[in-house]
Design a protein around this motif. Structure first.
Motif, PDB file in Angstrom:
ATOM      1  N   LEU A 278     -81.848 -36.574  52.989  1.00  0.00           N
ATOM      2  CA  LEU A 278     -82.001 -36.533  51.541  1.00  0.00           C
ATOM      3  C   LEU A 278     -83.325 -35.560  51.329  1.00  0.00           C
ATOM      4  O   LEU A 278     -83.495 -34.665  50.440  1.00  0.00           O
ATOM      5  CB  LEU A 278     -82.223 -37.653  50.630  1.00  0.00           C
ATOM      6  N   ARG A 279     -84.324 -36.037  52.165  1.00  0.00           N
ATOM      7  CA  ARG A 279     -85.593 -35.149  52.149  1.00  0.00           C
ATOM      8  C   ARG A 279     -85.525 -33.631  52.683  1.00  0.00           C
ATOM      9  O   ARG A 279     -86.321 -32.825  52.118  1.00  0.00           O
ATOM     10  CB  ARG A 279     -86.767 -35.919  53.134  1.00  0.00           C
ATOM     11  N   GLN A 280     -84.603 -33.396  53.640  1.00  0.00           N
ATOM     12  CA  GLN A 280     -84.062 -31.969  53.723  1.00  0.00           C
ATOM     13  C   GLN A 280     -83.576 -31.279  52.621  1.00  0.00           C
ATOM     14  O   GLN A 280     -83.776 -30.123  52.597  1.00  0.00           O
ATOM     15  CB  GLN A 280     -83.192 -32.199  55.153  1.00  0.00           C
ATOM     16  N   LYS A 281     -82.737 -31.996  51.968  1.00  0.00           N
ATOM     17  CA  LYS A 281     -82.096 -31.360  50.912  1.00  0.00           C
ATOM     18  C   LYS A 281     -83.288 -30.966  49.737  1.00  0.00           C
ATOM     19  O   LYS A 281     -83.077 -29.893  49.387  1.00  0.00           O
ATOM     20  CB  LYS A 281     -80.847 -32.153  50.024  1.00  0.00           C
ATOM     21  N   LEU A 282     -84.214 -31.892  49.608  1.00  0.00           N
ATOM     22  CA  LEU A 282     -85.179 -31.405  48.897  1.00  0.00           C
ATOM     23  C   LEU A 282     -85.994 -30.398  49.009  1.00  0.00           C
ATOM     24  O   LEU A 282     -86.431 -29.642  48.296  1.00  0.00           O
ATOM     25  CB  LEU A 282     -86.180 -32.853  48.452  1.00  0.00           C
ATOM     26  N   SER A 283     -86.400 -30.196  50.450  1.00  0.00           N
ATOM     27  CA  SER A 283     -86.891 -29.033  50.949  1.00  0.00           C
ATOM     28  C   SER A 283     -86.288 -27.961  50.582  1.00  0.00           C
ATOM     29  O   SER A 283     -86.713 -26.985  50.274  1.00  0.00           O
ATOM     30  CB  SER A 283     -87.378 -29.359  52.469  1.00  0.00           C
ATOM     31  N   ARG A 284     -84.940 -27.894  50.648  1.00  0.00           N
ATOM     32  CA  ARG A 284     -84.197 -26.590  50.446  1.00  0.00           C
ATOM     33  C   ARG A 284     -84.202 -26.258  48.992  1.00  0.00           C
ATOM     34  O   ARG A 284     -84.263 -25.222  48.855  1.00  0.00           O
ATOM     35  CB  ARG A 284     -82.705 -26.868  50.907  1.00  0.00           C
ATOM     36  N   LEU A 285     -84.348 -27.308  48.222  1.00  0.00           N
ATOM     37  CA  LEU A 285     -84.450 -26.873  46.703  1.00  0.00           C
ATOM     38  C   LEU A 285     -85.629 -26.423  46.472  1.00  0.00           C
ATOM     39  O   LEU A 285     -85.900 -25.318  45.256  1.00  0.00           O
ATOM     40  CB  LEU A 285     -83.916 -28.313  45.788  1.00  0.00           C
ATOM     41  N   HIS A 286     -86.764 -26.920  46.762  1.00  0.00           N
ATOM     42  CA  HIS A 286     -88.043 -26.395  46.362  1.00  0.00           C
ATOM     43  C   HIS A 286     -89.238 -26.975  47.376  1.00  0.00           C
ATOM     44  O   HIS A 286     -89.500 -28.312  47.320  1.00  0.00           O
ATOM     45  CB  HIS A 286     -88.633 -26.974  44.948  1.00  0.00           C
ATOM     46  N   ALA A 287     -89.698 -26.046  48.366  1.00  0.00           N
ATOM     47  CA  ALA A 287     -90.484 -26.467  49.463  1.00  0.00           C
ATOM     48  C   ALA A 287     -91.884 -26.742  49.042  1.00  0.00           C
ATOM     49  O   ALA A 287     -92.285 -27.923  49.341  1.00  0.00           O
ATOM     50  CB  ALA A 287     -90.608 -25.089  50.392  1.00  0.00           C
ATOM     51  N   GLY A 288     -92.299 -26.329  47.846  1.00  0.00           N
ATOM     52  CA  GLY A 288     -93.506 -26.644  47.371  1.00  0.00           C
ATOM     53  C   GLY A 288     -93.610 -28.236  46.785  1.00  0.00           C
ATOM     54  O   GLY A 288     -94.558 -28.837  47.147  1.00  0.00           O
ATOM     55  N   LEU A 289     -92.359 -28.441  46.022  1.00  0.00           N
ATOM     56  CA  LEU A 289     -92.257 -29.601  45.340  1.00  0.00           C
ATOM     57  C   LEU A 289     -92.005 -30.708  46.478  1.00  0.00           C
ATOM     58  O   LEU A 289     -92.794 -31.669  46.566  1.00  0.00           O
ATOM     59  CB  LEU A 289     -90.902 -29.803  44.577  1.00  0.00           C
ATOM     60  N   PHE A 290     -91.210 -30.451  47.600  1.00  0.00           N
ATOM     61  CA  PHE A 290     -91.411 -31.286  48.868  1.00  0.00           C
ATOM     62  C   PHE A 290     -92.769 -31.660  49.518  1.00  0.00           C
ATOM     63  O   PHE A 290     -92.802 -32.568  49.729  1.00  0.00           O
ATOM     64  CB  PHE A 290     -90.323 -30.774  49.947  1.00  0.00           C
ATOM     65  N   ASP A 291     -93.620 -30.639  49.590  1.00  0.00           N
ATOM     66  CA  ASP A 291     -94.719 -30.847  50.080  1.00  0.00           C
ATOM     67  C   ASP A 291     -95.735 -31.877  49.220  1.00  0.00           C
ATOM     68  O   ASP A 291     -96.440 -32.541  49.656  1.00  0.00           O
ATOM     69  CB  ASP A 291     -95.391 -29.429  50.394  1.00  0.00           C
ATOM     70  N   VAL A 292     -95.493 -31.659  47.894  1.00  0.00           N
ATOM     71  CA  VAL A 292     -96.263 -32.618  47.138  1.00  0.00           C
ATOM     72  C   VAL A 292     -95.685 -33.891  47.221  1.00  0.00           C
ATOM     73  O   VAL A 292     -96.536 -34.869  47.268  1.00  0.00           O
ATOM     74  CB  VAL A 292     -95.977 -31.922  45.480  1.00  0.00           C
ATOM     75  N   TYR A 293     -94.462 -34.079  47.156  1.00  0.00           N
ATOM     76  CA  TYR A 293     -93.779 -35.349  47.600  1.00  0.00           C
ATOM     77  C   TYR A 293     -94.176 -36.111  48.759  1.00  0.00           C
ATOM     78  O   TYR A 293     -94.465 -37.157  48.854  1.00  0.00           O
ATOM     79  CB  TYR A 293     -92.060 -35.299  47.540  1.00  0.00           C
ATOM     80  N   MET A 294     -94.102 -35.058  50.071  1.00  0.00           N
ATOM     81  CA  MET A 294     -94.815 -35.744  51.307  1.00  0.00           C
ATOM     82  C   MET A 294     -96.258 -35.967  51.314  1.00  0.00           C
ATOM     83  O   MET A 294     -96.516 -37.152  52.125  1.00  0.00           O
ATOM     84  CB  MET A 294     -94.202 -34.920  52.326  1.00  0.00           C
ATOM     85  N   ALA A 295     -96.936 -35.477  50.537  1.00  0.00           N
ATOM     86  CA  ALA A 295     -98.136 -35.814  50.447  1.00  0.00           C
ATOM     87  C   ALA A 295     -98.622 -36.967  50.048  1.00  0.00           C
ATOM     88  O   ALA A 295     -99.656 -37.805  50.403  1.00  0.00           O
ATOM     89  CB  ALA A 295     -99.085 -34.740  49.812  1.00  0.00           C
ATOM     90  N   THR A 296     -97.900 -37.336  48.944  1.00  0.00           N
ATOM     91  CA  THR A 296     -98.049 -38.738  48.290  1.00  0.00           C
ATOM     92  C   THR A 296     -97.669 -39.838  49.305  1.00  0.00           C
ATOM     93  O   THR A 296     -97.885 -40.897  49.100  1.00  0.00           O
ATOM     94  CB  THR A 296     -97.131 -38.781  47.035  1.00  0.00           C
ATOM     95  N   ARG A 297     -96.717 -39.513  50.257  1.00  0.00           N
ATOM     96  CA  ARG A 297     -96.178 -40.544  51.289  1.00  0.00           C
ATOM     97  C   ARG A 297     -96.982 -40.551  52.491  1.00  0.00           C
ATOM     98  O   ARG A 297     -96.754 -41.491  53.525  1.00  0.00           O
ATOM     99  CB  ARG A 297     -94.914 -40.448  51.626  1.00  0.00           C
ATOM    100  N   LYS A 298     -98.196 -39.825  52.667  1.00  0.00           N
ATOM    101  CA  LYS A 298     -98.938 -39.647  53.539  1.00  0.00           C
ATOM    102  C   LYS A 298     -98.092 -39.586  55.128  1.00  0.00           C
ATOM    103  O   LYS A 298     -98.570 -40.266  55.955  1.00  0.00           O
ATOM    104  CB  LYS A 298     -99.710 -40.722  53.717  1.00  0.00           C
ATOM    105  N   VAL A 299     -97.208 -38.767  55.103  1.00  0.00           N
ATOM    106  CA  VAL A 299     -96.468 -38.548  56.051  1.00  0.00           C
ATOM    107  C   VAL A 299     -96.223 -36.938  56.304  1.00  0.00           C
ATOM    108  O   VAL A 299     -96.394 -36.305  55.450  1.00  0.00           O
ATOM    109  CB  VAL A 299     -95.054 -39.226  56.361  1.00  0.00           C
TER     110      VAL A 299
END
Length: 302
Positions: A278-299
Motif C-alpha cells: 500500500l505504501r508503494q502505491k502511495l509513493s507512486r501517486l505522490h512522492a512528496g505526500l508519501f514522504d510527509v506520511y513516512m516522516a510522521t511514522r519516523k521510519v
C-alpha cells in the motif's frame, strides 16, 4: 455639518429638524412600510433637498415600492435583478441604515429574488444564475438544499457542489461538511480554496496555512486537490468523516485519500505485509505526500 444617517436620540442640545425628519424615514424603512417611507422621504426632501442621504434613501424606498413576486422570465432577468441588489441596494443600505441592520434588511430581498428564480434551470455556462446561491445569501438552508438537489448529478458539477458544501457547513457545522469539502477539493480545487476563504472557519484557516507551508506541491491552486489526503496524514482522526466522501477513481488525489484511509486501517490492525504494498502505491501517486506520511511514522521507506 452633515449628520451620520443613523437613528439618533434627540435631546435639548440636538433637537434638529433635519435629524428628526431623517429618523422618520429610517423608522419606516426599517419597518419596510413603503407608503409611510415615501411620505416621510418627501417631507425630508421638501424641507432639506440637499440632504446627503436622500439619494440612498430614495433607492431603498423605491425598492420597497417595486417589490414583485412575479417569476423571472429568463436568466438575463435574474442577472439584472441580482446586479441591482448588489450594486445599488446594498450600498444604499450601508449608506442609510445602522451597520447591525444591514443584513436583516437585505435578507428579504434575497429571499424574494430566490423565489422568483425558482423556475429557472441550472445552466453550466452561467452557474451563478440559479436560486440556490440566493437561498444561501438569504440564510435559508432547507430551501438551498432543495434547490441544489433539483440539479441533476449536482455532486459532479463544481458550482452546485460548492453550494451544497457551504449549506452543509452553515446548517450542521464543519464535522458534517468534511465529506463534501473533500469532494469539492478533488473536483474543483480553485472553488475549494475560495470556499475556505468565504467560510472564515478558524480551524479550517489554520489547517490551510499549515498545508500551504508544508505540502510538497507545485504551489499552484491545483495542490488543494491533495488537501484531504494530507489531512489524513496530519489528522488521522478525520478518517471517519473523510471516508464518507464519494471517491473519484479518475483522480489521483481522490485515490490517494482512499489509499491513506486503508493504510491507517492496516496500521491499526498491524498488517505489516500488506502495508508495504500500500505504501508503494502511495509513493507512486505522490512522492512528496508519501514522504510527509513516512516522516510522521519516523521510519525510512526503502
Amino acid at each position: 455639518m452633515t449628520m451620520q444617517p443613523t437613528m439618533q436620540q434627540l435631546d435639548i442640545f440636538a433637537d434638529s429638524r433635519d435629524v428628526m425628519l431623517r429618523n422618520d424615514v429610517l423608522e419606516q424603512l426599517q419597518r419596510r412600510n413603503a407608503t409611510a417611507a415615501r411620505t416621510a422621504l418627501e417631507r425630508l426632501a421638501g424641507e432639506y433637498p440637499d440632504d446627503g442621504v436622500l439619494p440612498a434613501m430614495t433607492v431603498l424606498v423605491r425598492e420597497l415600492e417595486s417589490e414583485s413576486t412575479a417569476p423571472l422570465v429568463d436568466h438575463a432577468a435574474l442577472d439584472s435583478a441580482r446586479r441591482h441588489l448588489e450594486d445599488e441596494v446594498l450600498p444604499a443600505i450601508r449608506r442609510t441604515l445602522p451597520a447591525q441592520a444591514v443584513q436583516s434588511w437585505i435578507v428579504p430581498c434575497w429571499r424574494s429574488l430566490a423565489r422568483r428564480a425558482a423556475t429557472l434551470a441550472f445552466r453550466g455556462s452561467d452557474a451563478g444564475s440559479h436560486a440556490a446561491p440566493l437561498w444561501l445569501l438569504a440564510g435559508d438552508w432547507p430551501a438551498a438544499i432543495e434547490a441544489v438537489e433539483g440539479i441533476e448529478s449536482w455532486w459532479r458539477i463544481p458550482a452546485p457542489l460548492a453550494w451544497m458544501t457551504e449549506v452543509r457547513y452553515r446548517a450542521a457545522g464543519l464535522d458534517a461538511a468534511w465529506p463534501l469539502l473533500a469532494e469539492l477539493a478533488w473536483l474543483a480545487p480553485a472553488r475549494f480554496a475560495a470556499l475556505l476563504s468565504a467560510l472564515g472557519d478558524a480551524s479550517l484557516d489554520t489547517l490551510r496555512r499549515r498545508f500551504d507551508a508544508a505540502f510538497p506541491g507545485t504551489g499552484a491552486v491545483d495542490d488543494y486537490a491533495w488537501f484531504p489526503a494530507w489531512l489524513l496524514v496530519v489528522k488521522p482522526a478525520l478518517a471517519g468523516p473523510l471516508g464518507e466522501a464519494r471517491v473519484r477513481r479518475d483522480q489521483a488525489a481522490s485515490r490517494a485519500t482512499a489509499l491513506l484511509a486503508e493504510i491507517l486501517r492496516r496500521e491499526h490492525d498491524g498488517d505489516q505485509h500488506e502495508l508495504v504494498s500500500l505504501r508503494q502505491k502511495l509513493s507512486r501517486l505522490h512522492a512528496g505526500l508519501f514522504d510527509v506520511y513516512m516522516a510522521t511514522r519516523k521510519v525510512q521507506y526503502r
